[in-house]
Every structure is written in structure tokens, then in C-alpha cells.
Design an enzyme around this catalytic site. Structure first.
Site, mmCIF file in Angstrom:
data_model
loop_
_atom_site.group_PDB
_atom_site.id
_atom_site.type_symbol
_atom_site.label_atom_id
_atom_site.label_comp_id
_atom_site.label_asym_id
_atom_site.label_seq_id
_atom_site.Cartn_x
_atom_site.Cartn_y
_atom_site.Cartn_z
ATOM 1 N N LYS B 100 0.711 -1.228 -0.144
ATOM 2 C CA LYS B 100 -0.074 0.021 -0.210
ATOM 3 C C LYS B 100 0.978 1.215 -0.055
ATOM 4 O O LYS B 100 0.534 2.210 -0.660
ATOM 5 C CB LYS B 100 -0.921 0.078 1.213
ATOM 6 C CG LYS B 100 -2.022 -1.166 1.277
ATOM 7 C CD LYS B 100 -2.946 -0.896 2.155
ATOM 8 C CE LYS B 100 -2.458 -1.030 3.769
ATOM 9 N NZ LYS B 100 -1.783 -2.482 3.967
ATOM 10 N N CYS B 189 -12.772 3.032 16.409
ATOM 11 C CA CYS B 189 -11.665 2.014 15.759
ATOM 12 C C CYS B 189 -10.499 1.840 17.001
ATOM 13 O O CYS B 189 -10.192 0.811 17.231
ATOM 14 C CB CYS B 189 -11.001 2.840 14.980
ATOM 15 S SG CYS B 189 -9.356 2.587 14.543
ATOM 16 N N MET B 190 -10.685 2.867 17.838
ATOM 17 C CA MET B 190 -9.614 2.545 19.197
ATOM 18 C C MET B 190 -10.285 3.177 20.433
ATOM 19 O O MET B 190 -9.379 3.611 21.284
ATOM 20 C CB MET B 190 -8.332 2.892 18.914
ATOM 21 C CG MET B 190 -7.912 3.654 17.888
ATOM 22 S SD MET B 190 -8.033 5.572 17.794
ATOM 23 C CE MET B 190 -8.681 6.072 19.396
ATOM 24 N N MET B 374 -7.785 -4.067 16.488
ATOM 25 C CA MET B 374 -9.400 -4.006 16.235
ATOM 26 C C MET B 374 -10.020 -5.418 17.205
ATOM 27 O O MET B 374 -10.955 -5.168 17.674
ATOM 28 C CB MET B 374 -9.784 -4.029 14.912
ATOM 29 C CG MET B 374 -9.496 -2.772 14.268
ATOM 30 S SD MET B 374 -9.950 -1.436 14.989
ATOM 31 C CE MET B 374 -8.692 -0.558 14.909
ATOM 32 N N GLY B 411 -5.183 1.738 13.575
ATOM 33 C CA GLY B 411 -5.440 1.385 12.418
ATOM 34 C C GLY B 411 -5.363 2.544 11.275
ATOM 35 O O GLY B 411 -5.436 2.444 10.253
ATOM 36 N N GLN B 412 -5.565 3.809 11.987
ATOM 37 C CA GLN B 412 -5.347 4.940 10.979
ATOM 38 C C GLN B 412 -4.241 5.770 11.239
ATOM 39 O O GLN B 412 -3.599 5.842 12.420
ATOM 40 C CB GLN B 412 -6.582 5.613 11.263
ATOM 41 C CG GLN B 412 -7.937 5.052 11.106
ATOM 42 C CD GLN B 412 -9.329 6.198 11.123
ATOM 43 O OE1 GLN B 412 -9.562 6.603 10.071
ATOM 44 N NE2 GLN B 412 -9.911 5.888 12.220
#
Lengths: 220, 785
Positions: B100, B189-190, B374, B411-412
Site C-alpha cells: 500500500k 476504531c480505538m 481491532m 489502524g489509522q
């Protein structure tokens, strides 16, 4: 002799790295600075020597002529991007060491594909699918306006008879032997004098994406 | 076989002859030679720049995608991003990226980029000049507030907001407009990671750093498919296992993945029972007397909270936990329900495997790092499971030292930087919480707004915010850098809500998505390095990027969009910056919130220079391990550790029971549905699907089935399966024996594909403490389609 030069080669970059990075990597103590892992950025040629030692002469000199530059770049999105996997892989493919490196570690002939296998220049990175993607379809999600630069030109010697410089970055591609010799090598970039192992004795890195800087003596 | 070999030999001889020919032919330019040899083929299958000098300048940035925060170098030629390489100066990834990252720049150049503003007129979106769209937004904000009150307007951002994006959003909505309706998708998400840190340590974000990986002997991945989700970190783990002989990786998961394949041992548990297993590990550690008493006596206190706390599936659900101090003996008695043998029956994990895990954590000679993301956070008891894993590390004292690390991954790219640190959640401020008078005073002072502007009461967390939009309590919502019409659980309700007549939805994004489909105004946004900004990664590292290329058309940074609207509402005084240096000015203002050794941030000039700087950044030094006086300048108690986040200067062990999931399989809905990601795609795929290499590798989502379940259903690979939950249904192709294999009775679906909206099936149940929904567990049934 070689060992010594290797050692010197390591100390220099360590000090240089410390100076350049400064506190960016939070060097707590001089002891810690020794822990900076330069193993992945072996621009010192150590890898070439090892690989050369491990590759039989007959293999170095062999040439299948199967692969050419056009095909080489077809698998890439820009010069230096990780190539896609051009052959089918099982759906359960986990891209692990044994799966990929059984062929791409040492090269050789693959009866399955009827071809000589290209060799990876960075077998120490074993999570292959981290960078190399399979191809399930050639259909795009949507149109793209992607453009990139032309690939580096070949044979650009500075003098008419001088050895051509290395036109690409050495990051993850330090091992000349893996791509430039053997029957899996791309035909246009294959060397004709593979019996000489010390590639960077004659070929200096002069990355074509960077302008050529001429020496200017610093002013007083 | 012999025949094949002979053919091969002949081929080699033939090719050798041709090689000789090439050698003679190749005199000056091999390209010309090869072009002559293979006519019609031009080198490089990609379209080449018109002004193709071949020269490239390299500029640093953090990667656009996950929370790892890899340093990338972006190659720029003729004003366009043309290549990527890993930044060797960045200690996160040391020059290596994932697929990615290497192709990330291609996401800038999809032909359907949003380049002009659009406004819905009589049901259809029409292009308008961006200034007109901004006028309309400001006008709508103003009139909605006047008509329906200050809490009828909201902004919903994301962990992909840059730090300045989130900061100006919070300043405008909380400081100027006086509403706490500021949320971000990081809630999905967190949020449980945050409440886990707050309840156990009183301060958010990991005590350790990625360097832990170079010291640990044991890695335990808790419901965390790192091989696909954090590949750069996972390959560093593998490299360590290869280099050092005493490294083992244990995968503890509900489904067999690439991580399980690469691990030394894979242990599978039934969904939700990680709570019981974590307690059983603690039981075993105490029972075997592996407790690090020096550490526990000095640095740990024991607590319990409320139990039977609900699931939040109803509107206006409210819950407040209550901590009660308990003794070690009480804690130890609580654990008697969790002997490995009892837990084997609940979890399906063999008692010997539980004991094995306990022995690894309990062995004082082994350094243990636990990783999760997650699996533990998207959990209706997410806060609890975070607490329980900290318990294990606290009982054994394996924390805050190199290699001993309970490590919550994100995750971000800026979930930590923008959402957790800037505090773009309803209850948060850049420093502290809205409920705290001192924190409000600090914010009002720095923001130059009256103290009375900042509402001391939190309003809506994300799920409740979209419920309020559906109910009509919120009439105006501005969504930036995220795609909730793919990611909200129980999606149909929230999409229908957004489409209701008098709701006004503004969406700032870079590509059309299902969220822009429901928008009344679309603003074209600058993406990633088309603007200057900062991200903050999982290991407290702030990463600056300059504007490297120009945004297309009228696209504008999200920060500047908010500034434009703020000025139209009369807040020029609070948003006085110029386009030339607004990011620097915003950073230096924001940095004042974090002054002091516990959270000091690096100055702008330092961020510009380096490939990320870890906070606390005190006297020119970064802090790699917090709570450890050898590394952390905020420690002041003179002991080996100082857990200064809590008032008792101790880390808290929590007695938290096992409670079942909000919805479990029954006779009608007899399968678990688990959702997640694949390595190729990131978030909702709106960027990665426009990257050819990634789309071509995984062009569509699928449902993973256990082979025996597939056989019983009568489907083979690629055949369509209808998945039905109480909330919705979707029909999609089956994948059997793919890269992941769920256990019997479970299916797994990646959520990136807008053609198969799996979140129409998921349940909007959440952790009552963190308010983070559980995307990993709900009940479905299957039909062959």
C-alpha cells in the site's frame, strides 16, 4: 583484507547516521547508537561478495534470454516499485519464506513454469506478500491519471570506454549478483563478465533520478 | 522429466547464442537495441510524464494509510508524485514499506477525483464554485443553530484528519459554537484502547515503542492479524525471530490467518471468551506464584467496577462505571471462577494452552510483548479486555521496559495524533475533558473564547450522534475524511437517517463514495501530501509532512475549509492565520495544551526536520518508554517505575468478569459474522481500490467459510452465498481455503467493498464504557444464493 574493509565500512556509516539523525532516533547513550540496524542498508557491498561466493561460476555465466526489460517494467508502476507476482498463486498463499524463496531464493530452472527463475535481491525480507501483490484481474476499478518518469537509460558511461555507473537506487537492491547474472537475469542488463565479483570496484552509483553534481571547491 | 531437461538445455544453448549477438549489438544504448529486438514494446507500461526529465526529488512524509506510521520518501518530478521509497531515516520502518505504501501516490491520481464543490439542487448534485458552497455551509450552520439550538449541528471527522484538521474542528465547534458534537471515526476504531489506558493508567497511549520488538522474546498477538494489518511491524518481528534464536510468536485469535500461519503456535478461542482466557492466565500466574511481588507491592492497586453493564443497542443508552478499591485477596478470589479447566469449557482453549501462555508471561527470564488492535477494541467489553491484558503485564511487572510491552496498535494514520491527542471526541479537549473546570479554562484561554462557550456536558458519541441524526435531534452534520455510509454498524438505519428531508449533510472527501452519495454539499478536499500537516502514529510519534504536490482543481485542505466557514460565522479573531503559515501557527498554538514533561510536543522546526518525533519531547529528547525513570523525564518518585497517571501513583489491576457478546448464534441465526480487512485494501477502499496493483490483487470482497460449513451449504469457491442477519442481508461470493480460514460456525467478510455493504448486517452494540461498537461479533444465517 576484506574483513577489515568491511569493518571500516560499518563504523563510518554508524557515525554518519548518528550525526545525521541526531536525536531523531533518541540516542540515549553511545551504547544505544551501536544498536542502529544498518543491516538492511548494506551499501557496502558485503552482500554482493557473499552472494558471489555462494553462486557457482557456471550459474553466474548462464543466460536463458527469457526475460527482457519490457516484461520487467510491465510488472511495475514506476522504476523501483515492487513487481507484481506474474504467475498464479494458490488462494491460501501466505507469501511466506518457504513458498517464495524455494524458487526465488537461489534461482534455477522451474519445471512448473518452464523457465529460469529470477532471484530476489533481498531474501532477508521474508514476508514477501507485504510488498508483492498477486494479480487476480487486469480490470481497473476506475480510470487513472497516473504518470511516472521514464526508466533509467542503460549504458550511460561517462567516458566512451568507462564502466557504466549504477543508474538505480541501491535500497533493497544492493545485491548486483541476483539481478545482473544468471539465466533468470533480464537480458538487457545482464553482465558479460560475471567472473568478477567486486561489482562496485568499477561501477559507481550515479542514480539517474538525481542531477549530476559537479565538484565545486568550497569557498574560503 | 529427461525430455524436459534436454529441452531446457537446448533452450539455454540457443539463448546463449542470442546473448552473444546482443553483446555485439549493444554498443551505446541498450534501450535502443532492445527496442529493435522487441519492436512495438516501449519500456515502462505506465504513461510517462510529458516533461520527462527523469529527474526526481525526494521528500519525506508519513504513509497515508495505517497507524504504523511508516516514513516514506515521495519522488516528485514535474510537479507530480511519481514514485515512493521507504525512508531509511525513519526508525518506524527503516526504509521498508508495504504494497500500500509503495503504491500510495497512485491514489492521488484516480480520474474521478473530486475537484469542484457540488450542491444538491432539486435532488441532483450540481457543480458550484467552492466559495459559494462554503457560503451555503456557513449559512446552514447559522440558521440551523438559530432554529434548533446549538446541539443540532455536528462535525464528524476521522483518524485520517491531520492534527491541524482536528484542532480547528474542535476549536470551532467546542470553543466557538459551544457544542460538544465533535466526534471522529476513531470512536469505531480505538475508543476502547483509550478507556483501557485511562482506567488502568490514567493516561492515554502506549508506554512502549516499536523498539520493543528488537528486545522481546515472546510476541502474543491478541485477535490481531498483524501479517496483513501491520505488515511492516510483523516483518520486523519475523526478522527478529530469524536473527535471534530465542524468539517465539504466539497467535491468539478466533480465526486462522496469515499471522497464524507464520506464528510458532496458533491458539483459537471462541469469540468474546478472550475475557475468560485473560483472567485464567492471571489465575495461573497467581496460583503458580509467578507474581512479581516487588513490582506489584510498589506499583499496583486493585479495583473492580460495575458488572452486567449492557450493550447500548437502545437509543439514549447511558452508563457510568464506578471504581471500587479491592484487596489482592479479593481479586484472587474473583479469579477462582477462571481456573484454566473452567475456562477451557467457555473458551474452547485447552487448559494446557492457557497454562502455556501463563508460563510464557510468568517466566521472569522472558520478555513479552502483547500486540492487539481491532480484535480487542471492537468488542462490547473492549475496555475490559484491554484492562485484562494490562493485568497480565502488571502482575508479572512486564511493562515499560525494553521488550516488555502491552502494545495497543492503531489502524489509522492519525487516530492517536488527531483524535486521542487533540481530543476530537465529544467529552475531550486538547488537554483533558470538558467536564473538568480547569481543562475548560485552559481551552477557553488558548482559544480566546469565553469560558461559558465550552459546554461541561458531553453530548453524543459516534453511534448516538448518527442516531440523533436519524431522530432529528441533529439536523446538520459535516463529515470529513471518512466514509460512515460504509462503516457504520447497522448501516441501513443511519443511511436512511441521513437521507431524511430536513437533514443537511456536508461531506468533504477526495473521491465519490456512498457517503458523498447522501450529501447535500460535497467539498473537494486536498489529499495527504497535497497539503501540509501532521499525523500521530501508534507509538506517540508526531510526523510532519510538507505540501509536496498541488491539490487538483478547487480542492482545499480540510483545515482551510473549516477556517473559511469559521470566518464566515464571524470568528476571524480565533482563525486569523494566513495560507502561507497556518499549519505552523496552528501547531504552535496547539502545542501549548501539552506543555510539561508528561506530554510536551516537539516544536514545529524540529518536526519539519525529522521523520517523526516521539512525545514527550523534553529538553530536546524523545521518550521511548514512559513510566520508567531511565527514559521518562516525568518520573519523580525515585523508584524503578512511576505510574504518575493515577492519583495513587499506581497502575490499576481490574477485576473484570467474562460476559457474553451482545448477540450470539442461536438456532435461527446460527453463524458468527466477523468483519475486518485484507492487506491490499485500507479502510473502505476509496483510495486503495483506485490503486491498480491493489485492486487487481483483491478486486472484490468475499465471504470466508470453513470448508466443512461450505460443503454442508453446498457451495464451492466463488459461488454466491446469501448472508442474513436480523438487520439486513448481502449476497457475495464464497472463499474457501483462502488466506484466512474461520472456525466452523463463523464467517468472515472484509468491509472495504462498497458493492457488498456488510455493515448493513452488523449490530450497533458497543462497549458501555468506550462506546466503541463490536464489528467482530453478531449472528447471521447463510443460504446458497
Amino acid at each position: 583484507m576484506m574483513k577489515q574493509s568491511e569493518k571500516r565500512g560499518w563504523v563510518g556509516p554508524c557515525i554518519a547516521a548518528c550525526c545525521i539523525l541526531g536525536a531523531a532516533v533518541t540516542i540515549g547513550s553511545p551504547k544505544h547508537s551501536a544498536a542502529i540496524d544498518l543491516g538492511n542498508f548494506d551499501h557496502q557491498g558485503q552482500k554482493v561478495f557473499r552472494s558471489y561466493e555462494a553462486t557457482p561460476e557456471t550459474y553466474l555465466a548462464a543466460d536463458s534470454g527469457d526475460r527482457n526489460l519490457a516484461r520487467f517494467y510491465e510488472l511495475r508502476q514506476y522504476p523501483g516499485s515492487p513487481p507484481r507476482i506474474p504467475h498464479g498463486v494458490e488462494a491460501s498463499f501466505s507469501g511466506d519464506e518457504s513458498n517464495c524463496l524455494s524458487c526465488h531464493g537461489k534461482g534455477g530452472y522451474s519445471p512448473e513454469f518452464g523457465k529460469f527463475v529470477p532471484v530476489t535481491p533481498h531474501p532477508e525480507n521474508t514476508l514477501c506478500y507485504q510488498c508483492h501483490a498477486r494479480v487476480i484481474t487486469e480490470k481497473a476499478f476506475g480510470e487513472s491519471d497516473w504518470q511516472s518518469i521514464r526508466p533509467p537509460r542503460l549504458g550511460r558511461s561517462f567516458l566512451s570506454s568507462s564502466p557504466p555507473p549504477i543508474p538505480h537506487s541501491l535500497q533493497l537492491r544492493e545485491n548486483c549478483i541476483s539481478c545482473h547474472t544468471g539465466p533468470g537475469a533480464v537480458v538487457e542488463i545482464r553482465v558479460e563478465h560475471s567472473s568478477r565479483g567486486n561489482c562496485r570496484q568499477c561501477h559507481v552509483p550515479a542514480v539517474q533520478t538525481a542531477p549530476v553534481n559537479e565538484f565545486v571547491r568550497p569557498g574560503p | 522429466m529427461t525430455t524436459t531437461n534436454n529441452q531446457g538445455d537446448n533452450e539455454v544453448t540457443m539463448k546463449l547464442n542470442r546473448r552473444r549477438f546482443i553483446r555485439h549489438a549493444a554498443t551505446s544504448s541498450a534501450i535502443a537495441t532492445a527496442g529493435a529486438l522487441f519492436p512495438g514494446i516501449s519500456f515502462g507500461s505506465w504513461p510517462q510524464l510529458a516533461n520527462n526529465s527523469g529527474l526526481v526529488s525526494w521528500q519525506k512524509a508519513p504513509c497515508r494509510f495505517c497507524g504504523t506510521g511508516c516514513g516514506v520518501l515521495i519522488g516528485v518530478s514535474d510537479g507530480r508524485a511519481v514514485a515512493v521509497k521507504g525512508d531509511p531515516n525513519c526508525s518506524v520502518n527503516k526504509g521498508l514499506c508495504c504494497m500500500k505504501g509503495y503504491h500510495s501516490v497512485q491514489a492521488l491520481y484516480g480520474k474521478d477525483r473530486l475537484t469542484t464543490a457540488q450542491v444538491r439542487k432539486n435532488g441532483t448534485l450540481v457543480e458550484v464554485p467552492i466559495q459559494e458552497a462554503l457560503d451555503l455551509i456557513a449559512d446552514k450552520l447559522k440558521t440551523t443553530r438559530e432554529l434548533h439550538g446549538k446541539d443540532s449541528v455536528a462535525i464528524y471527522g476521522s483518524g485520517q484528519w491531520t492534527i491541524p484538521d482536528g484542532y480547528v474542528a474542535s476549536k470551532l465547534f467546542k470553543g466557538c459554537l459551544g457544542t460538544n458534537n465533535v466526534e471522529a471515526n476513531a470512536r469505531l476504531c480505538m475508543a476502547s484502547a483509550v478507556t483501557g489506558f485511562m482506567t488502568s493508567f490514567g493516561l492515554d497511549e502506549p508506554m512502549g515503542c516499536y523498539e520493543d520488538m528488537d528486545h522481546a522474546n515472546i510476541f502474543v498477538t491478541w485477535g490481531n492479524n498483524m501479517a496483513e494489518m501491520h505488515p511492516v511491524l510483523f516483518s520486523r518481528m519475523l526478522a527478529n525471530r530469524k536473527r535471534r534464536t530465542n524468539v517465539r510468536i504466539i497467535d491468539f485469535a478466533t480465526r486462522s490467518t496469515r499471522t497464524s500461519q507464520a506464528a510458532d503456535k496458533s491458539i483459537l478461542f471462541k469469540p468474546q471468551t478472550d475475557l475468560a482466557v485473560a483472567n485464567a492466565i492471571c489465575y495461573e500466574i497467581i496460583n503458580r506464584d509467578w507474581v512479581n511481588w516487588d513490582f506489584v507491592n510498589q506499583h499496583v492497586s486493585f479495583h473492580r467496577g460495575k458488572t452486567d453493564i449492557g450493550y447500548g443497542t437502545e437509543d439514549h443508552f447511558a452508563f457510568k462505571d464506578q471504581a471500587e478499591a479491592i484487596s489482592f485477596e479479593e481479586y484472587s478470589r474473583f479469579l477462582e471462577d477462571y481456573t484454566p479447566e473452567k475456562v477451557e469449557k467457555i473458551s474452547g482453549v485447552a487448559a494446557k494452552d492457557i497454562k502455556y501462555l501463563a508460563a510464557l508471561y510468568g517466566d521472569p527470564a522472558l520478555k513479552v510483548t502483547s500486540f492487539w488492535c481491532m480484535g480487542m477494541n471492537q468488542h462490547t467489553r473492549g475496555t475490559w479486555i484491554n484492562n485484562l491484558v494490562y493485568n497480565i503485564h502488571l502482575l508479572t511487572g512486564k511493562i515499560s521496559t525494553p521488550g516488555n510491552s502491552p502494545f495497543s496498535l492503531t489502524g489509522q494514520p492519525s487516530a492517536c495524533g488527531t483524535v486521542r491527542e487533540v481530543g476530537t471526541l465529544t467529552h475531550k479537549l486538547p488537554h483533558g475533558v470538558v467536564m473538568n473546570q480547569h481543562h475548560r479554562e485552559m481551552a477557553a484561554g488558548i482559544w480566546d473564547v469565553p469560558l461559558s462557550n465550552i459546554d461541561p456536558k458531553p453530548s453524543y458519541h459516534t453511534v448516538e450522534m448518527f442516531r440523533a441524526l436519524d431522530r432529528g435531534d441533529i439536523k446538520f452534520i459535516w463529515i470529513q475524511v471518512t466514509n460512515p455510509m460504509v462503516t457504520m454498524p447497522n448501516l441501513r438505519r443511519y443511511r436512511d437517517g441521513g437521507l431524511k428531508g430536513d437533514r443537511f449533510v456536508v461531506v468533504s472527501d477526495v473521491y465519490p463514495t456512498p457517503t458523498t452519495d447522501i450529501a447535500d454539499v460535497i467539498l473537494p478536499a486536498a489529499m495527504w501530501v497535497e497539503q501540509e500537516g501532521m499525523f500521530g502514529n501508534s507509538e506517540r510519534r508526531t510526523q510532519h509532512f510538507a505540501q509536496i504536490v498541488d491539490p487538483p482543481g478547487e480542492a482545499m485542505s480540510d483545515t482551510w475549509q473549516i477556517i473559511e466557514v469559521a470566518r464566515r460565522l464571524g470568528f476571524e479573531q480565533q482563525f486569523p492565520w494566513s495560507k502561507e503559515d497556518y499549519i505552523e501557527k496552528i501547531w504552535e498554538e496547539y502545542r501549548r495544551f501539552h506543555a510539561g514533561p508528561k506530554h510536551e510536543m516537539a516544536p514545529y522546526s524540529v518536526l519539519r526536520e525529522r521523520s517523526g518525533v516521539q512525545w514527550p519531547y523534553v529538553n530536546g529528547r524523545e521518550t521511548r518508554w514512559r513510566f520508567n525513570p531511565k527514559y521518562d523525564p516525568a518520573c519523580s518518585n525515585g523508584k524503578d517505575f512511576d505510574f504518575y497517571g493515577k492519583k495513587d501513583n499506581r497502575a490499576w489491576i481490574w477485576a473484570r468478569p467474562y460476559e457474553p457478546a451482545a448477540e450470539s448464534p442461536d438456532n435461527t441465526y446460527n453463524f458468527w459474522l466477523n468483519t475486518g480487512r485484507v492487506i491490499e485494501h485500507w479502510h473502505t477502499g476509496s483510495m486503495t481500490r483506485r490503486i491498480p496493483v491493489l485492486h487487481n490483487a483483491v478486486p472484490a470482497a468475499y465471504v470466508e467459510l470453513h470448508p466443512e460449513d461450505a460443503a454442508e451449504l453446498g457451495v464451492v469457491n466463488g459461488e454466491m452465498v446469501k448472508i442474513i442477519s436480523r438487520r439486513g442481508e448481502v449476497t457475495m461470493p464464497a472463499q474457501i481455503q483462502g488466506r484466512g480460514v474461520p472456525v466452523r460456525g463463523m464467517v468472515f467478510v472484509p468491509f472495504f467493498d462498497e458493492s457488498y455493504l456488510i455493515n448493513e448486517l452488523t449490530l450497533d452494540a458497543f462497549c458501555p464504557i468506550s462506546k466503541q461498537p463490536d464489528y467482530k461479533k453478531c449472528a447471521v444465517r447463510l443460504e446458497k444464493a
